[in-house]
Scaffold this motif. Structure first.
Motif, PDB file in Angstrom:
ATOM      1  N   MET A  46       0.821  -1.207   0.000  1.00 32.42           N
ATOM      2  CA  MET A  46       0.000   0.000   0.000  1.00 32.42           C
ATOM      3  C   MET A  46       0.857   1.260   0.000  1.00 32.42           C
ATOM      4  SD  MET A  46      -2.976  -1.251  -0.220  1.00 32.42           S
ATOM      5  CE  MET A  46      -3.861   0.304  -0.102  1.00 32.42           C
ATOM      6  N   ALA A  49       2.212   1.686  -3.479  1.00 37.26           N
ATOM      7  CA  ALA A  49       1.146   2.131  -4.378  1.00 37.26           C
ATOM      8  C   ALA A  49       0.841   3.607  -4.166  1.00 37.26           C
ATOM      9  CB  ALA A  49      -0.107   1.292  -4.160  1.00 37.26           C
ATOM     10  N   MET A  53       0.037   6.225  -7.209  1.00 38.98           N
ATOM     11  CA  MET A  53      -1.384   6.332  -7.516  1.00 38.98           C
ATOM     12  C   MET A  53      -2.053   7.396  -6.654  1.00 38.98           C
ATOM     13  SD  MET A  53      -2.364   2.267  -7.757  1.00 38.98           S
ATOM     14  CE  MET A  53      -4.029   2.657  -8.305  1.00 38.98           C
ATOM     15  N   GLU A  55      -5.165   7.653  -6.199  1.00 33.48           N
ATOM     16  CA  GLU A  55      -6.312   7.071  -5.512  1.00 33.48           C
ATOM     17  C   GLU A  55      -5.934   6.433  -4.176  1.00 33.48           C
ATOM     18  OE1 GLU A  55      -5.260   6.314  -8.473  1.00 33.48           O
ATOM     19  OE2 GLU A  55      -6.778   6.942  -9.944  1.00 33.48           O
ATOM     20  N   VAL A  56      -4.649   6.141  -4.007  1.00 28.19           N
ATOM     21  CA  VAL A  56      -4.185   5.480  -2.788  1.00 28.19           C
ATOM     22  C   VAL A  56      -3.471   6.510  -1.914  1.00 28.19           C
ATOM     23  CG1 VAL A  56      -2.720   3.662  -1.826  1.00 28.19           C
ATOM     24  CG2 VAL A  56      -3.897   3.299  -4.010  1.00 28.19           C
ATOM     25  N   LEU A 181      -2.708  -7.732  -4.247  1.00 22.24           N
ATOM     26  CA  LEU A 181      -2.645  -6.264  -4.266  1.00 22.24           C
ATOM     27  C   LEU A 181      -1.508  -5.770  -5.146  1.00 22.24           C
ATOM     28  CD1 LEU A 181      -3.408  -5.401  -0.522  1.00 22.24           C
ATOM     29  CD2 LEU A 181      -4.823  -4.856  -2.506  1.00 22.24           C
ATOM     30  N   CYS A 182      -0.404  -6.514  -5.182  1.00 21.23           N
ATOM     31  CA  CYS A 182       0.714  -6.153  -6.065  1.00 21.23           C
ATOM     32  C   CYS A 182       0.243  -6.092  -7.515  1.00 21.23           C
ATOM     33  CB  CYS A 182       1.846  -7.170  -5.935  1.00 21.23           C
ATOM     34  SG  CYS A 182       2.930  -6.954  -4.513  1.00 21.23           S
ATOM     35  N   LEU A 185      -2.573  -3.124  -7.856  1.00 19.54           N
ATOM     36  CA  LEU A 185      -2.122  -1.739  -7.675  1.00 19.54           C
ATOM     37  C   LEU A 185      -0.802  -1.414  -8.365  1.00 19.54           C
ATOM     38  CD1 LEU A 185      -2.960  -1.352  -3.859  1.00 19.54           C
ATOM     39  CD2 LEU A 185      -4.349  -0.633  -5.816  1.00 19.54           C
TER      40      LEU A 185
END
Length: 242
Positions: A46, A49, A53, A55-56, A181-182, A185
């Motif tokens: 996370m 990311a 990103m 969004e994160v 998630l890898c 994202l």
């Protein structure tokens, strides 16, 4: 009453020291670039990311760890329901300090970054060893469990699954979720996050905990502090001598 208060404060000072050792191990494993320890795989994904990103949220590994620990506590409440002991909400406090100490140690271990595979392997082994020592000390403190252990205990109580098996399933689930998630994202499997070092940590850390636990008599003596400094130091010295 005075003795109880002093013992409680001392117990939790040593708990914080144990958390520091644990988080140092976590940070060192991350710096190996061969795969982080299990507990930090999802927060690491996370955090990475968040760098690319919008969004994160661009939070640190420690902040994401605090959030994950809070989710673990909520999950325990949902799983155990009426059987949840409300004193276990103290896990939120422990989880907060754990996350903050990870960020501190990430800053302090930045110098460990290397492009040399042998050096990175040694860093990974060192991190896992430090983490194992910290876990053994934390368990000895006998305070509220870490959220990651708490969710395993909750599953054990509800399903009847043996604790070691429940622990393996929880750890495996976290690693699988981190890999998923890898791909979602970051677009691919990130080996520096979930790699050979992660698999090594899943096996080796437990071995370190079992080995170190047999040699923590000195820590028990430190933990058993009672008001009366001279008497305490004399008893501690006597124990170490033997």
């Amino acid at each position: 009453m005075k003795n109880r208060i002093v013992s409680f404060i001392w117990q939790h000072i040593l708990l914080l020291a144990s958390l520091y050792v644990m988080t140092l191990g976590v940070a060192v494993c991350v710096r190996s670039q061969l795969g982080s320890s299990v507990i930090s795989t999802i927060p690491y994904v996370m955090a990475c990311a968040g760098e690319f990103m919008e969004e994160v949220p661009s939070w640190t590994i420690g902040t994401y760890t605090i959030m994950m620990n809070a989710i673990f506590v909520v999950a325990q409440i949902l799983i155990l329901r009426r059987d949840f002991e409300w004193v276990q909400l103290f896990q939120l406090v422990i989880g907060f300090f754990f996350g903050m100490l990870i960020d501190l140690n990430m800053y302090l271990t930045e110098w460990l970054l290397s492009d040399n595979l042998i050096v990175n392997a040694l860093v990974q082994a060192s991190g896992c060893t430090i983490l194992g020592i910290g876990i053994a000390m934390e368990v000895k403190c006998g305070s509220v469990t870490m959220p990651g252990e708490g969710i395993t205990i909750a599953i054990h109580k509800v399903t009847g699954l043996e604790f070691p098996k429940a622990k393996i399933r929880v750890d495996t689930s976290l690693v699988i979720m981190a890999v998923i998630l890898c791909f979602i994202l970051l677009g691919s499997w990130q080996w520096q996050i979930v790699g050979a070092g992660t698999l090594f940590a899943m096996v080796y850390v437990g071995m370190v905990v079992r080995t170190v636990n047999k040699h923590l008599g000195w820590f028990d003596s430190i933990l058993a502090y009672q008001p009366g400094f001279r008497k305490y130091v004399y008893g501690l010295a006597k124990h170490i001598k033997h």
